[in-house]
Write a protein that holds these residues in place. Structure first.
Motif, PDB file in Angstrom:
ATOM      1  N   LEU A   1       0.831  -1.210   0.000  1.00  0.00           N
ATOM      2  CA  LEU A   1       0.000   0.000   0.000  1.00  0.00           C
ATOM      3  C   LEU A   1       0.863   1.256   0.000  1.00  0.00           C
ATOM      4  N   LYS A   2       1.967   1.221   0.746  1.00  0.00           N
ATOM      5  CA  LYS A   2       2.881   2.365   0.796  1.00  0.00           C
ATOM      6  C   LYS A   2       3.491   2.624  -0.581  1.00  0.00           C
ATOM      7  N   MET A   3       3.991   1.561  -1.233  1.00  0.00           N
ATOM      8  CA  MET A   3       4.634   1.736  -2.527  1.00  0.00           C
ATOM      9  C   MET A   3       3.630   2.170  -3.594  1.00  0.00           C
ATOM     10  N   LEU A   4       2.408   1.639  -3.529  1.00  0.00           N
ATOM     11  CA  LEU A   4       1.381   2.038  -4.486  1.00  0.00           C
ATOM     12  C   LEU A   4       1.011   3.510  -4.275  1.00  0.00           C
ATOM     13  N   ASP A   5       0.888   3.916  -3.030  1.00  0.00           N
ATOM     14  CA  ASP A   5       0.555   5.298  -2.720  1.00  0.00           C
ATOM     15  C   ASP A   5       1.641   6.249  -3.224  1.00  0.00           C
ATOM     16  N   LEU A   6       2.910   5.894  -3.033  1.00  0.00           N
ATOM     17  CA  LEU A   6       4.007   6.750  -3.483  1.00  0.00           C
ATOM     18  C   LEU A   6       4.039   6.864  -5.006  1.00  0.00           C
ATOM     19  N   THR A   7       3.744   5.765  -5.694  1.00  0.00           N
ATOM     20  CA  THR A   7       3.762   5.801  -7.157  1.00  0.00           C
ATOM     21  C   THR A   7       2.606   6.635  -7.696  1.00  0.00           C
ATOM     22  N   VAL A   8       1.441   6.516  -7.059  1.00  0.00           N
ATOM     23  CA  VAL A   8       0.309   7.364  -7.447  1.00  0.00           C
ATOM     24  C   VAL A   8       0.646   8.826  -7.186  1.00  0.00           C
ATOM     25  N   ARG A   9       1.293   9.100  -6.077  1.00  0.00           N
ATOM     26  CA  ARG A   9       1.723  10.470  -5.752  1.00  0.00           C
ATOM     27  C   ARG A   9       2.688  10.978  -6.814  1.00  0.00           C
ATOM     28  N   ASP A  10       3.595  10.108  -7.276  1.00  0.00           N
ATOM     29  CA  ASP A  10       4.546  10.502  -8.309  1.00  0.00           C
ATOM     30  C   ASP A  10       3.837  10.961  -9.582  1.00  0.00           C
TER      31      ASP A  10
ATOM     32  N   SER B   1      -6.972  12.486 -13.028  1.00  0.00           N
ATOM     33  CA  SER B   1      -6.925  13.878 -12.578  1.00  0.00           C
ATOM     34  C   SER B   1      -6.291  13.990 -11.198  1.00  0.00           C
ATOM     35  N   ALA B   2      -5.972  15.215 -10.817  1.00  0.00           N
ATOM     36  CA  ALA B   2      -5.446  15.466  -9.471  1.00  0.00           C
ATOM     37  C   ALA B   2      -6.463  15.054  -8.416  1.00  0.00           C
ATOM     38  N   ARG B   3      -7.741  15.264  -8.717  1.00  0.00           N
ATOM     39  CA  ARG B   3      -8.787  14.871  -7.773  1.00  0.00           C
ATOM     40  C   ARG B   3      -8.808  13.356  -7.587  1.00  0.00           C
ATOM     41  N   SER B   4      -8.617  12.610  -8.678  1.00  0.00           N
ATOM     42  CA  SER B   4      -8.586  11.145  -8.575  1.00  0.00           C
ATOM     43  C   SER B   4      -7.388  10.680  -7.753  1.00  0.00           C
ATOM     44  N   VAL B   5      -6.241  11.336  -7.954  1.00  0.00           N
ATOM     45  CA  VAL B   5      -5.050  11.006  -7.167  1.00  0.00           C
ATOM     46  C   VAL B   5      -5.328  11.201  -5.679  1.00  0.00           C
ATOM     47  N   ALA B   6      -5.975  12.302  -5.342  1.00  0.00           N
ATOM     48  CA  ALA B   6      -6.301  12.591  -3.937  1.00  0.00           C
ATOM     49  C   ALA B   6      -7.244  11.529  -3.367  1.00  0.00           C
ATOM     50  N   GLU B   7      -8.205  11.108  -4.174  1.00  0.00           N
ATOM     51  CA  GLU B   7      -9.156  10.086  -3.727  1.00  0.00           C
ATOM     52  C   GLU B   7      -8.452   8.752  -3.489  1.00  0.00           C
ATOM     53  N   ILE B   8      -7.617   8.358  -4.432  1.00  0.00           N
ATOM     54  CA  ILE B   8      -6.903   7.087  -4.281  1.00  0.00           C
ATOM     55  C   ILE B   8      -5.972   7.141  -3.074  1.00  0.00           C
ATOM     56  N   HIS B   9      -5.293   8.270  -2.907  1.00  0.00           N
ATOM     57  CA  HIS B   9      -4.422   8.452  -1.735  1.00  0.00           C
ATOM     58  C   HIS B   9      -5.216   8.271  -0.443  1.00  0.00           C
ATOM     59  N   LYS B  10      -6.400   8.842  -0.387  1.00  0.00           N
ATOM     60  CA  LYS B  10      -7.243   8.726   0.806  1.00  0.00           C
ATOM     61  C   LYS B  10      -7.617   7.278   1.069  1.00  0.00           C
ATOM     62  N   HIS B  11      -8.014   6.560   0.024  1.00  0.00           N
ATOM     63  CA  HIS B  11      -8.416   5.163   0.182  1.00  0.00           C
ATOM     64  C   HIS B  11      -7.246   4.279   0.611  1.00  0.00           C
ATOM     65  N   LEU B  12      -6.083   4.512   0.039  1.00  0.00           N
ATOM     66  CA  LEU B  12      -4.906   3.709   0.391  1.00  0.00           C
ATOM     67  C   LEU B  12      -4.487   3.942   1.832  1.00  0.00           C
ATOM     68  N   ASN B  13      -4.516   5.187   2.265  1.00  0.00           N
ATOM     69  CA  ASN B  13      -4.126   5.491   3.646  1.00  0.00           C
ATOM     70  C   ASN B  13      -5.137   4.953   4.650  1.00  0.00           C
ATOM     71  N   GLN B  14      -6.419   4.996   4.283  1.00  0.00           N
ATOM     72  CA  GLN B  14      -7.434   4.434   5.175  1.00  0.00           C
ATOM     73  C   GLN B  14      -7.271   2.922   5.279  1.00  0.00           C
ATOM     74  N   ALA B  15      -6.968   2.275   4.158  1.00  0.00           N
ATOM     75  CA  ALA B  15      -6.755   0.831   4.171  1.00  0.00           C
ATOM     76  C   ALA B  15      -5.556   0.464   5.045  1.00  0.00           C
ATOM     77  N   ALA B  16      -4.480   1.253   4.946  1.00  0.00           N
ATOM     78  CA  ALA B  16      -3.303   0.996   5.778  1.00  0.00           C
ATOM     79  C   ALA B  16      -3.632   1.155   7.256  1.00  0.00           C
ATOM     80  N   ALA B  17      -4.411   2.187   7.591  1.00  0.00           N
ATOM     81  CA  ALA B  17      -4.804   2.403   8.988  1.00  0.00           C
ATOM     82  C   ALA B  17      -5.663   1.237   9.485  1.00  0.00           C
ATOM     83  N   ASP B  18      -6.555   0.734   8.628  1.00  0.00           N
ATOM     84  CA  ASP B  18      -7.426  -0.381   9.017  1.00  0.00           C
ATOM     85  C   ASP B  18      -6.624  -1.664   9.232  1.00  0.00           C
ATOM     86  N   ILE B  19      -5.611  -1.884   8.379  1.00  0.00           N
ATOM     87  CA  ILE B  19      -4.769  -3.074   8.557  1.00  0.00           C
ATOM     88  C   ILE B  19      -4.010  -2.993   9.876  1.00  0.00           C
TER      89      ILE B  19
END
Length: 325
Positions: free
Chosen positions: A250-259, A287-305
């Motif tokens: 999740l961390k690596m996917l989030d960083l690549t999406v951020r890139d 879009s930038a909005r989609s990146v923000a949404e995916i970032h939010k979902h990935l971070n929430q998933a990491a917190a839940d794990i």
């Protein structure tokens, strides 16, 4: 090797200027992404402060430098992390405050290095405030963390913050070659992580991490093509049933999406993720909005794990959320 650092020229020039001017702060924060050499810089600075030649860098020849290289110098202290969060507690920091008034063992200075201080407790930071603001003359403090946000504003105002940076790919390749890694493994690591030496080493030495990177790349390709089935096959890979591996993925996917967002504004910016080609393609697709949404979902998933929610259930829901984003 302590007096040989690849990259991080800004940090090294900053240290050199401080020594030349004779104005050396008593507290430092070295920050930046994982793998950029923050702890190496901290050890370098500590050794330079204690070096018997006092040239502003570790000479590597004096007795002080030699024992600093072995991490056995009695005046370079590494406070212990403890507890479930493996962090610096208020009790540990109070002990440091008391010990800081004890004279150095070997020379005229002593240095406390708080490595990986991202989870340092707020009461522990408060316990350090006064000693950082008015330390005994021989005492220096060095903190390393991925971000300054880990610290209270009152701490940040009392330390000199210096950012660690990536090497060039040529510098990284040279450094890895000095460590006797095979050239094909070096090439694969540099392709994934550019000039981040620490992450390259992890990639070369850890086959499970290599598998995580392969899954990350496949996930990015699936997002680009909006291939929900392909994304599902990634998220249900048996490797991701392991909590540690799932968090790393999740961390690596989030960083690549951020890139992908960073590239949109500056294609030459250093990459934090592991798949520059994928990030380039992704930047053209979402879009930038989609990146923000995916970032939010990935971070929430990491917190839940981390809260021990089932990874199988999380991955199933996450796949749909990312495709919808």
């Amino acid at each position: 090797m302590m007096n040989k650092i690849y990259g991080n020229s800004f940090a090294l020039q900053t240290f050199s200027s401080m020594f030349k001017s004779g104005r050396i702060p008593h507290a430092f924060l070295i920050f930046g992404e994982k793998g950029l050499g923050k702890k190496t810089l901290a050890n370098y600075l500590a050794a330079a402060l204690l070096c018997e030649k006092s040239e502003g860098r570790p000479c590597g020849e004096c007795h002080s430098c030699k024992i600093a290289e072995k991490k056995s110098h009695p005046d370079i202290i590494y406070p212990e992390q403890s507890g479930k969060l493996n962090t610096y507690t208020v009790e540990t920091c109070r002990q440091v405050c008391a010990d800081s008034f004890v004279a150095p063992n070997n020379g005229e200075k002593k240095v406390y290095i708080f490595s990986d201080a991202d989870n340092i407790q707020l009461p522990a930071q408060n316990a350090l405030l006064k000693i950082i603001e008015e330390p005994p003359a021989p005492v220096y403090f060095i903190f390393t963390a991925q971000t300054k946000d880990a610290f209270l504003p009152t701490i940040i105002s009392r330390v000199t913050s210096i950012g660690a940076s990536v090497c060039s790919e040529n510098e990284c390749t040279a450094a890895l070659a000095m460590m006797d890694y095979e050239s094909d493994k070096i090439a694969g690591a540099v392709e994934a992580f550019g000039g981040n030496i620490g992450m390259c080493i992890q990639y070369i030495e850890n086959t499970q991490f290599q598998s995580v990177i392969a899954l990350t790349n496949k996930a990015v390709d699936s997002i680009i093509s909006r291939d929900e089935y392909g994304l599902l096959t990634v998220f249900f890979d048996s490797l991701l049933k392991d909590k540690t591996m799932a968090l790393s993925f999740l961390k690596m996917l989030d960083l690549t999406v951020r890139d992908s967002l960073v590239i949109r504004y500056n294609e030459n910016s250093p990459m934090a993720g592991c798949y520059k080609k994928g990030a380039l393609k992704l930047s053209e697709k979402i879009s930038a909005r989609s990146v923000a949404e995916i970032h939010k979902h990935l971070n929430q998933a990491a917190a839940d794990i981390k809260a021990n929610v089932s990874t199988v259930l999380l991955m199933s829901a996450l796949c749909g959320e990312i495709i919808d984003s």
